[in-house]
Every structure is written in structure tokens, then in C-alpha cells.
Design an enzyme around this catalytic site. Structure first.
Site, PDB file in Angstrom:
ATOM      1  N   ARG A  69       3.969  26.100   8.279  1.00 54.99           N
ATOM      2  CA  ARG A  69       2.887  26.157   7.286  1.00 54.99           C
ATOM      3  C   ARG A  69       2.391  27.584   7.132  1.00 54.99           C
ATOM      4  NH1 ARG A  69      -0.144  20.345   7.977  1.00 54.99           N
ATOM      5  NH2 ARG A  69       1.806  19.178   7.911  1.00 54.99           N
ATOM      6  N   GLU A 102      -0.222  28.927   6.372  1.00 53.68           N
ATOM      7  CA  GLU A 102      -1.687  28.989   6.297  1.00 53.68           C
ATOM      8  C   GLU A 102      -2.113  30.371   6.750  1.00 53.68           C
ATOM      9  OE1 GLU A 102      -2.088  25.766   8.987  1.00 53.68           O
ATOM     10  OE2 GLU A 102      -2.250  24.248   7.424  1.00 53.68           O
ATOM     11  N   ARG A 123      -6.947  26.829  16.676  1.00 53.00           N
ATOM     12  CA  ARG A 123      -6.248  25.543  16.629  1.00 53.00           C
ATOM     13  C   ARG A 123      -5.146  25.453  15.582  1.00 53.00           C
ATOM     14  NH1 ARG A 123     -10.426  21.180  14.369  1.00 53.00           N
ATOM     15  NH2 ARG A 123     -11.181  22.245  12.544  1.00 53.00           N
ATOM     16  N   HIS A 124      -4.813  26.578  14.959  1.00 45.62           N
ATOM     17  CA  HIS A 124      -3.735  26.566  13.967  1.00 45.62           C
ATOM     18  C   HIS A 124      -2.588  27.468  14.380  1.00 45.62           C
ATOM     19  CE1 HIS A 124      -6.974  25.021  11.343  1.00 45.62           C
ATOM     20  NE2 HIS A 124      -5.978  24.360  10.797  1.00 45.62           N
ATOM     21  N   GLU A 181      -9.157  17.398  15.550  1.00 45.97           N
ATOM     22  CA  GLU A 181      -8.228  16.469  14.905  1.00 45.97           C
ATOM     23  C   GLU A 181      -6.862  16.611  15.569  1.00 45.97           C
ATOM     24  OE1 GLU A 181      -7.380  16.957  10.540  1.00 45.97           O
ATOM     25  OE2 GLU A 181      -5.354  16.589  11.296  1.00 45.97           O
ATOM     26  N   SER A 210      -3.193  12.846  11.781  1.00 42.43           N
ATOM     27  CA  SER A 210      -3.560  12.223  10.501  1.00 42.43           C
ATOM     28  C   SER A 210      -2.486  11.230  10.158  1.00 42.43           C
ATOM     29  CB  SER A 210      -3.557  13.202   9.335  1.00 42.43           C
ATOM     30  OG  SER A 210      -4.390  14.228   9.502  1.00 42.43           O
ATOM     31  N   ARG A 258      -1.598  20.285  19.711  1.00 39.37           N
ATOM     32  CA  ARG A 258      -3.013  19.875  19.703  1.00 39.37           C
ATOM     33  C   ARG A 258      -3.307  18.920  20.859  1.00 39.37           C
ATOM     34  NH1 ARG A 258      -5.646  19.958  14.233  1.00 39.37           N
ATOM     35  NH2 ARG A 258      -5.190  22.083  13.550  1.00 39.37           N
TER      36      ARG A 258
HETATM   37  P1  AMO Z   1      -1.465  16.820   8.825  1.00 43.06           P
HETATM   38  O1  AMO Z   1      -1.256  17.967   7.911  1.00 43.06           O
HETATM   39  O2  AMO Z   1      -2.875  16.394   9.055  1.00 43.06           O
HETATM   40  O3  AMO Z   1      -0.693  15.535   8.311  1.00 43.06           O
HETATM   41  O4  AMO Z   1      -0.790  17.151  10.211  1.00 43.06           O
HETATM   42  C1  AMO Z   1      -0.700  16.169  11.229  1.00 43.06           C
HETATM   43  C2  AMO Z   1      -1.133  16.751  12.562  1.00 43.06           C
HETATM   44  O5  AMO Z   1      -0.328  17.872  12.892  1.00 43.06           O
HETATM   45  C3  AMO Z   1      -1.096  18.859  13.534  1.00 43.06           C
HETATM   46  N1  AMO Z   1      -1.083  20.084  12.729  1.00 43.06           N
HETATM   47  C4  AMO Z   1      -1.130  21.342  13.228  1.00 43.06           C
HETATM   48  N2  AMO Z   1      -1.179  21.797  14.476  1.00 43.06           N
HETATM   49  C5  AMO Z   1      -1.238  23.134  14.663  1.00 43.06           C
HETATM   50  N3  AMO Z   1      -1.237  24.038  13.660  1.00 43.06           N
HETATM   51  C6  AMO Z   1      -1.183  23.631  12.368  1.00 43.06           C
HETATM   52  N4  AMO Z   1      -1.175  24.521  11.388  1.00 43.06           N
HETATM   53  C7  AMO Z   1      -1.121  22.218  12.111  1.00 43.06           C
HETATM   54  N5  AMO Z   1      -1.059  21.465  11.000  1.00 43.06           N
HETATM   55  C8  AMO Z   1      -1.050  20.184  11.396  1.00 43.06           C
HETATM   56  C9  AMO Z   1      -2.499  18.298  13.668  1.00 43.06           C
HETATM   57  C10 AMO Z   1      -2.547  17.287  12.566  1.00 43.06           C
HETATM   58  O6  AMO Z   1      -3.465  16.254  12.811  1.00 43.06           O
HETATM   59  N6  AMO Z   1       2.368  14.294   6.834  1.00 43.06           N
HETATM   60  C11 AMO Z   1       1.074  14.151   7.446  1.00 43.06           C
HETATM   61  C12 AMO Z   1       1.095  13.163   8.597  1.00 43.06           C
HETATM   62  C13 AMO Z   1       1.316  11.740   8.149  1.00 43.06           C
HETATM   63  O7  AMO Z   1       0.506  11.260   7.311  1.00 43.06           O
HETATM   64  O8  AMO Z   1       2.254  11.124   8.636  1.00 43.06           O
HETATM   65  C14 AMO Z   1       0.625  15.513   7.956  1.00 43.06           C
HETATM   66  O9  AMO Z   1       1.387  16.430   8.103  1.00 43.06           O
HETATM   67  O10 AMO Z   1      -2.604  17.654  14.921  1.00 43.06           O
END
Ligand code: AMO
Length: 439
Positions: free
Chosen positions: A218, A220, A226-227, A362, A365, A413
Site C-alpha cells: 500500500r 500510503e 501502525r502502518h 484495528e 476488517s 498488527r
Molecule cells: P483493510 O484495509 O482494513 O481490509 O486491511 C485488513 C487488515 O490488515 C491490516 N493492515 C495493515 N497493517 C499494517 N500496515 C498497513 N498499511 C495495513 N493495512 C491494513 C490491518 C487491517 O485491519 N480486503 C479487506 C479485508 C477484507 O474485507 O477481507 C482489507 O484489506 O490489521
């Protein structure tokens, strides 16, 4: 004559019971204490050490020198006899007949391994090979592996099939702008943000329960504790569900299986970190989005307008409230549709979506998904995305797609949360963030 490394005995397996046995050990020179007539050398393997004793009258000069004069953190093999010793750490020591320096470490070291000085996180990650020699860091990665094993095992027992979906894809999987574009021969492609579209496509195949330990890429731009720009997740998808409750059951039991496996199999590692893992009881409590807004109102500076995702501040306030109620893990359910992605099933103004929170963080999701192709197409358009980018994804929805749902459970996480690590970078060997692409 060289020492046969294939005969090496693992240091953690040695004890005073092996008194009198001839053994070969191997590891890193951690510490040398030379008292003149006698010297003690600690050889480290993993998170354990063995003491090699060098009474100068009993060992050859060559053997003594090889251990005393060689730089710390060099790799050595030692052949010798185990002797019980009340004074030695672990109750035994090794009296060597032969020592071989397999690889000498340069001095000074790029960072300390056992010294009690705090090394900054950047230096540690720049020298991860050495950082992971530290027992408390090694413990994190053993626990991470155990978490993966515990989760994978439970999912297999529950009849899930492990899949592997592509990481190089033609269109952004989660929509939005946070994608890494890569050159793909004459074309451009993207790194997958998640296996979302692929795991859903599998629901049309008869593989009713699939999971992947997936990579998320990602782009971002924020740099937070936490990212990560490259992270991992347990991605699960289940077909023939009545509603999102069936998915919540899978998730709460998966979290329980992961934490239980770590609790049962990582005693030493948890001790090295001075942590305890709490295995949650199921079912986990469910808090609706509306309750979350209600309960946190007055506890936070900036109220969350109905329809928007919970702010970080609101998430932490809710985490505190749930902790007071003695719940580390909890679900947040019934989010507004507007705050969730196109593939989540709407339910009036609400969505059949949920998050899993742990003390305000979180960790997951998920949702029941839309399985009606017309509604799905309409939602893709409403999000401002181009349906032609989703042709391959949409096709199975026209040829027999059962009701289904799933989730993504962030691996870093949950490890970070289980071990109360201050930064997500601690839970990944070689983190990728805005300012780091190496090592
Ligand atoms: P989402 O984008 O909420 O949902 O991601 C799901 C979980 O992945 C982890 N996560 C991350 N951890 C660290 N750094 C990041 N940049 C990051 N992005 C996400 C988190 C988050 O809760 N496709 C949906 C899931 C689904 O509906 O099946 C999804 O990607 O713990």
C-alpha cells in the site's frame, strides 16, 4: 582436523544430565571472562547460551587462545566434554578439547548484542542480522512464526484451503489511489493491495473456505507506528454464509487459536520478552458502530460525524472503555455503508461489515460481500471506479456466486498487539516504510 558440524548438539537441549558426554556445540562468542588461571566463555545459540570453561592447566594454549583472542560475535565450533557445575548458568559447562573459528566477526560491531545500551531502531533495522541475535528480538520472530503456524493449523482443521493469489495485478484490488505502480514489460501493473478480489472469485469455484497468508502493498504516505507499506495478513473467505455472524465466528476462533498456540508453544520466548499472552474467551463482545460513537462521545476532542470511519482517537477511547469492561478483543459491527468498500454488503444505510479491535488498535476488517452482480457493478460505479477494470472480478458473479464473506487479519498488527510492541516495525524483519527500502 576440522570439527564435524553435523554432530552438533543444540545448546538448548544440553543440561547437567549430559555430564561426561562428549559433544560438539556451535554458536556465537557472546562473552569472555578471563581470570588468569581460568577463563569462561559464553557461546550463544538462539536464545540460549552454554558456558565453555578454560582452566589454563587443562586445555591447550591453542584452544584457550582461539576462544579468548577471537572477537566477540565470531562463530565457533567447540568439541568437548559436558561437566555438571553448580556455578555455571544452566548447571553445566563444556571443557573443550578442540575449537574451530568458523567465521571471525570484525570489530567494532555495528551494534551491541548483549550490552544493555539502547540502540536506536534505525541502527537496529540497518543491522537486522545482528539485531535478531538478541534474545528478545529473536523471540518476537519466533512468536510471529508460531502465530502463523497456530492460525494456519486451525484453518486447515476447519477445512480451509490455502491459496496463493498474484501480487502483480492489472487493476487496483481495493480501488483508491494507494497503489504501487510497476513496469510490466511494455505495460504498467500494480502491486496487490490485498487478495480481496481473488479470494472472492474463489467463492464461485466450490472451494468454499479459502485463506491466504497474504502480502499487502500500500502506497500510503503516512508514517505512523501502525502502518507499513508492505504488510502481511491472514485473508479468509467463506461461502454459503447466512450473514456476517458466520464470518465473525471464524475470526474469533482464529484469534483464539493464534493466541492459544503462542501461549502454549512460546513459553521461553514470552519469558525473554517478559510478556504474557491472554487467550480471549469466545464469543467476543460485539459493539455496534452507533454504540461506539455513543460511548466515546465526551471522551474525545473531535466527535466522529455519523457515516465516517472511527478516528484513531475514537478507536483508542473505545479500547479503553472495553478494557475497563475486561475485554482486550472486541468486534465493532454495523458500520455505515458509506464508510466501507464497494464489495461490502449494504443493509439499508448500514453495512454488513465489522472490524476487530484490540485495546484500540484495528487488527481486522471484514464483511459479508455483495454477491449480486448488478448491485456490485452499481457500487463500483458509485465509488468512481471504472467497471472495465473489474471485468475479470465481475465475471464469476454472473455464473453462480454463493453468498459469502471474509476478512483480513493483519499479522504484524496482531503480533504487535499481543506483545505490546511500541511500533509495528518491531513485528516485521525488514520493514518497508516511506523512508526505508533497504535492507
Ligand atoms: P483493510 O484495509 O482494513 O481490509 O486491511 C485488513 C487488515 O490488515 C491490516 N493492515 C495493515 N497493517 C499494517 N500496515 C498497513 N498499511 C495495513 N493495512 C491494513 C490491518 C487491517 O485491519 N480486503 C479487506 C479485508 C477484507 O474485507 O477481507 C482489507 O484489506 O490489521
Amino acid at each position: 582436523m576440522s570439527i564435524p558440524l553435523s554432530e552438533r548438539v543444540a545448546i538448548p537441549e544440553l543440561s547437567a544430565d549430559d555430564d561426561g558426554d562428549e559433544v560438539v556445540i556451535g554458536g556465537w562468542i557472546q562473552e569472555v571472562r578471563d581470570l588468569g588461571g581460568i577463563a569462561f566463555v559464553q557461546i550463544r545459540e538462539g536464545t540460549s547460551t552454554a558456558q565453555v570453561v578454560l582452566p589454563k592447566k587443562k586445555v591447550t594454549e591453542e584452544v584457550a587462545e582461539a576462544l579468548i583472542e577471537t572477537n566477540r560475535e565470531s562463530v565457533v565450533a567447540v568439541k568437548g566434554t559436558v561437566q555438571e557445575s553448580d556455578e555455571a548458568p544452566g548447571g553445566f559447562e563444556v571443557l573443550p578439547d578442540a575449537v574451530e573459528v568458523l567465521n571471525e566477526a570484525k570489530a567494532p560491531l555495528p551494534m551491541g548484542v548483549v550490552d544493555k545500551v539502547d540502540t536506536d531502531v534505525d541502527t537496529r533495522i540497518d543491522n537486522r542480522f545482528m539485531d535478531v541475535r538478541r534474545p528478545e528480538v529473536q523471540a518476537i520472530f519466533k512468536i510471529r512464526a508460531a502465530a502463523m503456524e497456530g492460525g494456519r493449523r486451525w484453518l486447515m482443521e476447519e477445512g480451509f484451503t490455502e491459496i496463493t493469489s498474484p501480487n502483480i495485478i492489472g487493476a487496483a484490488s481495493e480501488g483508491g489511489t494507494d497503489v504501487f505502480e510497476v513496469t510490466y514489460f511494455e505495460d504498467s501493473a500494480y502491486l496487490s493491495q490485498s487478495p480481496q478480489l481473488y479470494k472472492q472469485m474463489m467463492m464461485a469455484t466450490g472451494l468454499d473456505r479459502v485463506f491466504e497468508i497474504a502480502k499487502y502493498f500500500r502506497a500510503e504516505r503516512h508514517n505512523t507506528r501502525r502502518h507499513l507499506n508492505e504488510s502481511s495478513a491472514f485473508d479468509c473467505e467463506v461461502a454459503f454464509i447466512d450473514d456476517e455472524d458466520d464470518v465473525l465466528w471464524v475470526l474469533e476462533n482464529l484469534v483464539q487459536a493464534i493466541t492459544r498456540h503462542v501461549d502454549e508453544h512460546c513459553t521461553e520466548e514470552l519469558a525473554a520478552l517478559d510478556k504474557e499472552v491472554h487467550v480471549p474467551e469466545t464469543p467476543l463482545p460485539r459493539v455496534t458502530y452507533d454504540e461506539a460513537l455513543d460511548w466515546t462521545e465526551g471522551e474525545i476532542d473531535e466527535e466522529v460525524p455519523w457515516g465516517e470511519d472511527l478516528s484513531t482517537e475514537a478507536e483508542y477511547a473505545l479500547g479503553d472503555i472495553m478494557e475497563e469492561k475486561r475485554h482486550e478483543y472486541y468486534f465493532i459491527t454495523k458500520y455505515p455503508d458509506a464508510s466501507k468498500p464497494f464489495y461490502a454488503m449494504p443493509d439499508g444505510e448500514l453495512s454488513r461489515s465489522f472490524d476487530l479491535g484490540h485495546k484500540g488498535m484495528e487488527v481486522t476488517s471484514g464483511a459479508q460481500r455483495v454477491h449480486d452482480p448488478d448491485l456490485l457493478e452499481q457500487r463500483i460505479k458509485e465509488t468512481g471506479l471504472d467497471t472495465s477494470d473489474f471485468e475479470d472480478y465481475l465475471k464469476p458473479f454472473h455464473y453462480g456466486m454463493p453468498p459469502h464473506g471474509g476478512f483480513g487479519l493483519g499479522l504484524e498488527r496482531i503480533v504487535m498487539e499481543m506483545l505490546e510492541l511500541p511500533n509495528i516495525r518491531e513485528a516485521v524483519l525488514f520493514p518497508r516504510d516511506r523512508s526505508r527500502l533497504r535492507p
